[in-house]
Scaffold this active site. Structure first.
Site, mmCIF file in Angstrom:
data_model
loop_
_atom_site.group_PDB
_atom_site.id
_atom_site.type_symbol
_atom_site.label_atom_id
_atom_site.label_comp_id
_atom_site.label_asym_id
_atom_site.label_seq_id
_atom_site.Cartn_x
_atom_site.Cartn_y
_atom_site.Cartn_z
ATOM 1 N N CYS A 32 0.799 -1.035 0.036
ATOM 2 C CA CYS A 32 0.115 0.220 0.112
ATOM 3 C C CYS A 32 0.966 1.217 -0.064
ATOM 4 C CB CYS A 32 -1.046 0.082 1.187
ATOM 5 S SG CYS A 32 -0.185 0.114 3.007
ATOM 6 N N ARG B 79 -3.411 -0.823 5.360
ATOM 7 C CA ARG B 79 -3.837 -1.695 4.678
ATOM 8 C C ARG B 79 -2.887 -2.786 4.533
ATOM 9 N NH1 ARG B 79 -5.233 1.783 -0.720
ATOM 10 N NH2 ARG B 79 -3.462 2.852 0.019
ATOM 11 N N ASP C 152 -8.337 3.248 1.039
ATOM 12 C CA ASP C 152 -7.162 3.808 2.105
ATOM 13 C C ASP C 152 -8.192 4.330 3.467
ATOM 14 O OD1 ASP C 152 -5.251 4.854 3.867
ATOM 15 O OD2 ASP C 152 -4.202 5.856 2.173
#
Length: 168
Positions: free
Chosen positions: A18, A24, A136
Site C-alpha cells: 500500500c 492496509r 485507504d
C-alpha cells in the site's frame, strides 16, 4: 497463471503493498499470515508487506489498524514495522499484490520489466467481484478500518486459494 516459485528457499513469497505500510498492507499481511497458518501452509508460503512511501519507515502500524486486527485475533500485527518497497523485492517475491491503482502505477514504474508479471491488484487477483481497490482508511473512521479488514479477509482467502493450487 505464471508463478516463479523460489526453489532455493522452498517458499512461495507474497508481498502486499500500500502507500505507507501502516494500514492496509499490514492488516492484509496479518490476516494472510493467520490464514496461511490455519491452512497448514506455513512451511510453503511467506507473507510480507511494504509501502511505496518511506515517510513511516520503522513505525508500527496505525493504532486503529492494530486495535481492530488484535480484537479479531490477528495479534501478529503488533510485530510489524513499516518499510518501503526495495529494489530487491521485485526479484525476491513471487507475487506482489498492490492495494490500489495509484500505488500500482508507482510499482509498475519502479519494477523491472522481467518482474512486471508479478504485479497484481490484491482484490482482482483474489477474484473479488465488485471492487478493484482496497480503499485507504487512514483519514477515515472505525467503519473504514472495518471495511478494509473485511476486504483483507475475503481477499486473503481468494489469494491463498489460487496460490495453494500452484504449490508443489
Amino acid at each position: 497463471m505464471f508463478f516463479s516459485f523460489d526453489t532455493l528457499t522452498g517458499m512461495f513469497q507474497i508481498l502486499i503493498v500500500c502507500m505507507g505500510n501502516i494500514c492496509r498492507s499490514p492488516m492484509a499481511q496479518s490476516v494472510m499470515q493467520a490464514d496461511v497458518a490455519r491452512r497448514g501452509l506455513a512451511h510453503a508460503v511467506q507473507v510480507d508487506s511494504a509501502g511505496t512511501y518511506a515517510g513511516h519507515q520503522g513505525e508500527k502500524p496505525d493504532r486503529r489498524a492494530m486495535a481492530l486486527a488484535k480484537s479479531r485475533g490477528y495479534a501478529q500485527i503488533e510485530k510489524l514495522r513499516a518499510r518501503r518497497v526495495r529494489e530487491e523485492d521485485f526479484e525476491r517475491f513471487d507475487l506482489i499484490l498492490v492495494m490500489d491503482d495509484l500505488n500500482m502505477d508507482r510499482m509498475r514504474f519502479a519494477c523491472p520489466r522481467e518482474h512486471q508479471h508479478k504485479l497484481h491488484l490484491f482484490l482482482e487477483y483474489a477474484g473479488f467481484e465488485g471492487m478493484r481497490e482496497v480503499p485507504d482508511p487512514y483519514r477515515g473512521n472505525t467503519q473504514d478500518f472495518e471495511q478494509v479488514l473485511a476486504l483483507c479477509k475475503q481477499g486473503s482467502e481468494g489469494v491463498l486459494n489460487r496460490v495453494a493450487t500452484a504449490l508443489p
